[in-house]
Design a protein around this motif. Structure first.
Motif, PDB file in Angstrom:
ATOM      1  N   GLN A  72       0.843  -1.197   0.000  1.00 34.77           N
ATOM      2  CA  GLN A  72       0.000   0.000   0.000  1.00 34.77           C
ATOM      3  C   GLN A  72       0.878   1.247   0.000  1.00 34.77           C
ATOM      4  O   GLN A  72       2.005   1.252   0.509  1.00 34.77           O
ATOM      5  CB  GLN A  72      -0.906  -0.009   1.217  1.00 34.77           C
ATOM      6  CG  GLN A  72      -1.950   1.088   1.241  1.00 34.77           C
ATOM      7  CD  GLN A  72      -2.923   0.902   2.402  1.00 34.77           C
ATOM      8  OE1 GLN A  72      -2.749   0.008   3.225  1.00 34.77           O
ATOM      9  NE2 GLN A  72      -3.930   1.751   2.463  1.00 34.77           N
ATOM     10  N   LEU A  83      -4.564   1.644  -2.378  1.00 33.72           N
ATOM     11  CA  LEU A  83      -4.446   0.197  -2.344  1.00 33.72           C
ATOM     12  C   LEU A  83      -3.567  -0.283  -3.494  1.00 33.72           C
ATOM     13  O   LEU A  83      -3.476   0.337  -4.555  1.00 33.72           O
ATOM     14  CB  LEU A  83      -5.828  -0.449  -2.440  1.00 33.72           C
ATOM     15  CG  LEU A  83      -6.782  -0.192  -1.264  1.00 33.72           C
ATOM     16  CD1 LEU A  83      -8.124  -0.859  -1.532  1.00 33.72           C
ATOM     17  CD2 LEU A  83      -6.174  -0.679   0.037  1.00 33.72           C
ATOM     18  N   VAL A 106       5.626  -0.961   2.290  1.00 29.86           N
ATOM     19  CA  VAL A 106       4.683   0.160   2.308  1.00 29.86           C
ATOM     20  C   VAL A 106       5.447   1.471   2.109  1.00 29.86           C
ATOM     21  O   VAL A 106       6.556   1.645   2.641  1.00 29.86           O
ATOM     22  CB  VAL A 106       3.910   0.188   3.640  1.00 29.86           C
ATOM     23  CG1 VAL A 106       3.037   1.440   3.726  1.00 29.86           C
ATOM     24  CG2 VAL A 106       3.065  -1.071   3.792  1.00 29.86           C
ATOM     25  N   GLY A 171       0.634   0.656  -4.237  1.00 33.27           N
ATOM     26  CA  GLY A 171      -0.348   1.742  -4.298  1.00 33.27           C
ATOM     27  C   GLY A 171       0.323   3.107  -4.284  1.00 33.27           C
ATOM     28  O   GLY A 171       1.482   3.255  -3.880  1.00 33.27           O
ATOM     29  N   ASN A 191       0.835   1.978 -10.552  1.00 29.06           N
ATOM     30  CA  ASN A 191      -0.293   1.068 -10.422  1.00 29.06           C
ATOM     31  C   ASN A 191      -0.882   0.679 -11.770  1.00 29.06           C
ATOM     32  O   ASN A 191      -2.008   1.013 -12.112  1.00 29.06           O
ATOM     33  CB  ASN A 191      -1.382   1.718  -9.570  1.00 29.06           C
ATOM     34  CG  ASN A 191      -0.893   1.973  -8.168  1.00 29.06           C
ATOM     35  OD1 ASN A 191      -0.106   1.196  -7.662  1.00 29.06           O
ATOM     36  ND2 ASN A 191      -1.343   3.052  -7.556  1.00 29.06           N
ATOM     37  N   TRP A 209      -7.570  -4.593  -7.354  1.00 33.87           N
ATOM     38  CA  TRP A 209      -6.973  -3.529  -6.528  1.00 33.87           C
ATOM     39  C   TRP A 209      -7.518  -3.641  -5.119  1.00 33.87           C
ATOM     40  O   TRP A 209      -8.310  -2.848  -4.681  1.00 33.87           O
ATOM     41  CB  TRP A 209      -7.324  -2.169  -7.118  1.00 33.87           C
ATOM     42  CG  TRP A 209      -6.827  -1.968  -8.496  1.00 33.87           C
ATOM     43  CD1 TRP A 209      -7.503  -2.110  -9.639  1.00 33.87           C
ATOM     44  CD2 TRP A 209      -5.508  -1.567  -8.853  1.00 33.87           C
ATOM     45  NE1 TRP A 209      -6.720  -1.849 -10.724  1.00 33.87           N
ATOM     46  CE2 TRP A 209      -5.464  -1.491 -10.256  1.00 33.87           C
ATOM     47  CE3 TRP A 209      -4.345  -1.263  -8.136  1.00 33.87           C
ATOM     48  CZ2 TRP A 209      -4.324  -1.138 -10.966  1.00 33.87           C
ATOM     49  CZ3 TRP A 209      -3.209  -0.908  -8.843  1.00 33.87           C
ATOM     50  CH2 TRP A 209      -3.212  -0.855 -10.238  1.00 33.87           C
ATOM     51  N   GLY A 212      -4.040  -4.095   0.746  1.00 35.67           N
ATOM     52  CA  GLY A 212      -3.623  -3.045   1.663  1.00 35.67           C
ATOM     53  C   GLY A 212      -2.517  -3.547   2.570  1.00 35.67           C
ATOM     54  O   GLY A 212      -2.319  -4.739   2.730  1.00 35.67           O
TER      55      GLY A 212
END
Length: 606
Positions: A72, A83, A106, A171, A191, A209, A212
Motif C-alpha cells: 500500500q 491500495l 509500504v 499503491g 499502479n 486492486w 492493503g
C-alpha cells in the motif's frame, strides 16, 4: 491461496515490463499415485522491508500457484495511501528452477516520504526491466505527500538481476490535503498491471486492486500429475558375442514444461518387463537419440524395452524390440572367382571354426551405375548363389557385359549372416554365343499363350522359357539363317519372358525360334520352337531368307545386358526378366554427384 491444477490453468509471464499469456495442452498419460514430496509452500512479507527470499523447486513439482500482493502507498496526516494490486496465477516449473521473491514495502509517510522498496531493490539499483519501487513523496509545508508502495516481484534465476517473471504493483502515496491517493499528490506506486496498460484477461491471470498493508508473495507447489512419455526404441542390435547396443529416442516432452514429471534417468529390461535395470545412455549427436550397450549376455534372443524414470515413478515401457546375441560366424577364406558364359564360378575354403554355419552365399554386384541398370536388373541389388554347409563353391548366373565385385559370407540361423570376405573384381563376363545353326534344343520354347505354329512379319511375340541359370543372359535367334532377335535376363526362378518382333524381309516358310544360354551347371542350354512364317515373300524352304538387314538390339551389346530397346528397321524389340526377387538386402542410396549405388551387396539368407 489458490491451488488450481496446472492442467487447467497457465499464467502469463512478465518479461521486461510486459505480461504474455501461454496455454499448454497436456498429452494423455497414466496418472501416478501421489508420492511423498518435500513440502514446498510459503508466504513472504514486505514487513519489514528490504528482504529477499530465494526458493528452489524440489523434485516432484511441475507448477507453482502464486498469490502476489503489492504494498500500500504511504499515509499522509491521516489520509491512507492507495491500495495496491493483487495478482494470482500458475506457472509451469521444473525441478531445480530458482526464483527470487521480493515482496513490496509500504510507502513512507509524509514525515519520511520514501518510496517503498521491492525486496532489496531500491530505485537506485534498477538498471533495466520494469520499475518495481515506489516513488518518494514530498514533505513540504504546503502539501505533504507520502511515498508510493513497492511492488511485489518474482524474479527468475534466483538473483536480483534475474528477469521479472510476475509482479503486483504498489499503491500511490496519499496527500495531506485529502486529495490522495492521487498520482499528482503522492509518490507513484506505478499502479498498472502488465507493465503497460491493464491486466491481461483470462482465467489464468487474475488481478484486482484490493491489497492493503505490506506486500506479500505466497507460493504453493503443484505436484506433477503424470510420469514422462515413454522413449521410442530405434534399434537393438548384437554387438560382439555377448552384448546388445540399444539406440532410442528420449521422450518428446523431455524439454517441455507441463504436468509431466522431469526425466531423471532410464531403465532397460531384457525379459519383456519382468525386471528392470538402470542404464546410463549417452548422446552422440545433436538429436534426442541416446545409445547404451549392455554387456555380459549369454547367447539367445532378448525382448528389449526401455523406460524413463522420474520423481513420481517410471514412464510406460517402450515397444518391445527383440535382439539376438549370437556367436559371430566365421568368414570363408581362399576365395576365387572365375568367369564363364554369363556366369561366375566361386570357390572358397571353410573357416577354421565353422560352428553355427548352415551354408554360404556368394554375391556379385556389377561395375555399373545403378541408375543405368535398375530398370532392367533382375533383382533389387546383387545377384547370388547359395552353397550348402559342406560345399566349397557355387555358380552365380550374371547378366553378361559387366565386370563384377564378388564376396562370400556365411549364413546361420534365423537369417543371421557373417562378415563379407574381401571383394574380388572379375573380368568382363561374356554372353552366350549365337549358334551358327539351329540347335535341336533341350526343351520346348513357348509363348505367354502357349506354343504357336504360325507367325507373320512384324508380329510381336512374347517368348517364355525355363531351366536356365538364374540371372544369366539368354540370346534369342530366328533360324535357319541366324537372325538376332535380342537378349533377355533370366529371373531368380530360372525363367525369362521377352517380347520379340518377327522381322520383315524374311522368306515365308518354316523357321525356328531359339533361346540359347546356360543351365544350372553352366553347360550350354537351348529351347526351340518351330513356326511357319506366313504372309511373307516366298523363299527357299527351311530358310529365314537372305534379304534384309537385321540390327542387334541395344541389349545385345556389351554393358547393357538385360535392358530393353529396339534396333533399326528389321530389329526385334524385347523385354528383360519380369521377376523381381524379394528378400534381397541390397539398398540403393544417393551418393555425391547424384549417382545411385547399391550399399548392401548381400541379400538376406532365404
Amino acid at each position: 491461496m489458490r491451488t488450481a491444477s496446472p492442467a487447467r490453468r497457465a499464467v502469463g509471464l512478465l518479461a521486461v515490463g510486459a505480461i504474455g499469456m501461454s496455454t499448454v495442452v497436456l498429452g494423455a498419460g497414466a496418472a501416478q499415485a501421489t508420492p511423498t514430496l518435500e513440502p514446498f509452500a510459503g508466504t513472504v512479507s514486505g514487513d519489514p522491508g528490504g528482504q529477499d527470499t530465494r526458493i528452489t523447486v524440489p523434485a516432484g513439482y511441475c507448477a507453482i500457484d502464486w498469490d502476489l500482493r503489492g504494498a500500500q502507498g504511504g499515509a499522509s496526516d491521516g489520509t491512507p495511501g492507495g491500495l495496491a494490486g493483487r495478482l494470482q496465477g500458475t506457472t509451469w516449473v521444473r525441478e531445480g528452477d530458482q526464483y527470487l521473491l521480493q515482496p513490496g514495502e509500504v510507502g513512507g509517510s509524509a514525515d519520511q516520504p520514501t518510496g517503498g522498496r521491492s525486496g532489496s531493490t531500491t530505485s537506485e539499483s534498477i538498471t533495466f526491466g520494469p520499475v518495481t519501487t515506489g516513488e518518494p513523496g514530498d514533505s513540504g509545508e504546503l502539501v505533504r505527500t507520502s511515498g508510493g508502495g513497492g511492488a511485489s516481484a518474482v524474479r527468475h534465476g534466483g538473483t536480483a538481476e534475474g528477469l521479472v517473471l510476475m509482479l503486483a504493483y504498489g499503491g500511490d502515496g496519499a496527500s495531506s490535503q485529502g486529495w490522495g491517493p492521487l498520482p499528482e499528490g503522492g509518490g507513484r506506486g506505478y499502479n498498472v498491471f502488465g507493465g503497460g496498460t491493464h491486466a491481461a484477461a483470462g482465467e489464468a491471470l487474475e488481478s484486482e486492486w484490493t491489497a492493503g498493508g505490506a506486500g506479500s508473495i505466497g507460493y504453493e507447489g503443484v505436484p506433477c500429475e503424470y510420469s514422462p512419455e515413454p522413449p521410442v526404441i530405434q534399434h537393438a542390435l548384437p554387438t560382439g558375442a555377448d552384448a546388445i547396443t540399444v539406440r532410442f529416442w528420449a521422450p518428446n516432452d523431455e524439454r517441455e514444461l507441463d504436468a509431466r514429471a522431469d526425466v531423471t534417468g532410464y531403465e532397460i529390461t531384457l525379459d519383456g518387463g519382468t525386471t528392470w535395470r538402470p542404464i546410463t545412455p549417452t548422446r552422440t549427436d545433436q538429436t534426442p537419440a541416446l545409445t547404451v550397450t549392455v554387456t555380459g549376455l549369454d547367447q539367445g534372443t532378448y525382448p528389449v524395452a526401455v523406460r524413463a524414470t522420474s520423481s513420481i515413478g517410471p514412464s510406460a515401457a517402450s515397444t518391445v524390440f527383440p535382439a539376438r546375441v549370437v556367436r559371430p560366424l566365421g568368414t570363408p577364406t581362399g576365395v576365387t572367382a572365375s568367369v564363364g558364359t554369363s556366369s561366375i564360378r566361386v570357390a572358397f575354403e571353410h573357416p577354421a571354426d565353422d560352428s553355427g554355419i548352415l551354408g554360404y552365399t556368394a554375391s556379385a554386384f556389377p561395375d555399373a551405375e545403378w541408375e543405368d541398370i535398375q530398370d532392367t536388373w533382375p533383382t533389387a541389388g546383387a545377384v547370388w548363389c547359395d552353397a550348402q554347409a559342406d560345399e566349397n563353391g557355387c555358380l552365380i548366373g550374371v547378366p553378361a557385359g559387366y565386370s563384377y565385385s564378388v564376396v562370400v559370407y556365411a549364413r546361420g540361423e534365423d537369417g543371421y549372416i557373417g562378415a563379407d570376405t574381401a571383394p574380388i573384381v572379375t573380368e568382363v563376363v561374356p554372353g552366350p554365343q549365337q549358334p551358327a545353326a539351329a540347335p535341336a534344343g533341350d526343351g520346348p520354347l513357348s509363348t505367354e499363350d502357349g506354343r504357336i505354329d504360325q507367325v507373320t512379319p512384324g508380329e510381336e511375340v512374347v517368348l517364355t522359357g525355363s531351366g536356365f541359370l538364374p540371372f544369366s543372359t539368354v540370346v534369342l535367334t530366328m533360324y535357319s539363317t541366324p537372325t538376332p532377335l535380342g537378349t533377355a535376363v533370366v529371373g531368380a526362378d530360372g525363367t525369362f519372358t521377352a517380347t520379340v518382333t518377327i522381322p520383315s524381309g524374311v522368306a515365308a516358310g518354316t523357321h525356328a525360334l531359339v533361346a540359347s544360354g546356360i543351365d544350372d551347371s553352366g553347360a550350354p542350354y537351348a529351347l526351340r520352337m518351330d513356326v511357319t512364317l506366313t504372309g511373307a515373300t516366298a523363299g527357299p524352304a527351311g530358310t529365314s531368307g537372305s534379304t534384309g538387314t537385321t540390327v542387334p538390339t541395344e541389349a545385345s551389346t556389351p554393358g547393357s545386358a538385360g535392358s530393353t530397346g529396339s534396333g533399326e528397321a528389321g530389329a526385334l524389340a524385347f523385354t528383360g526378366a519380369s521377376v523381381v526377387v524379394p528378400g534381397v538386402a541390397g539398398l540403393v542410396t544417393l551418393v555425391a554427384g547424384g549417382a545411385l549405388v547399391l550399399l548392401g551387396r548381400r541379400r538376406a539368407a532365404r
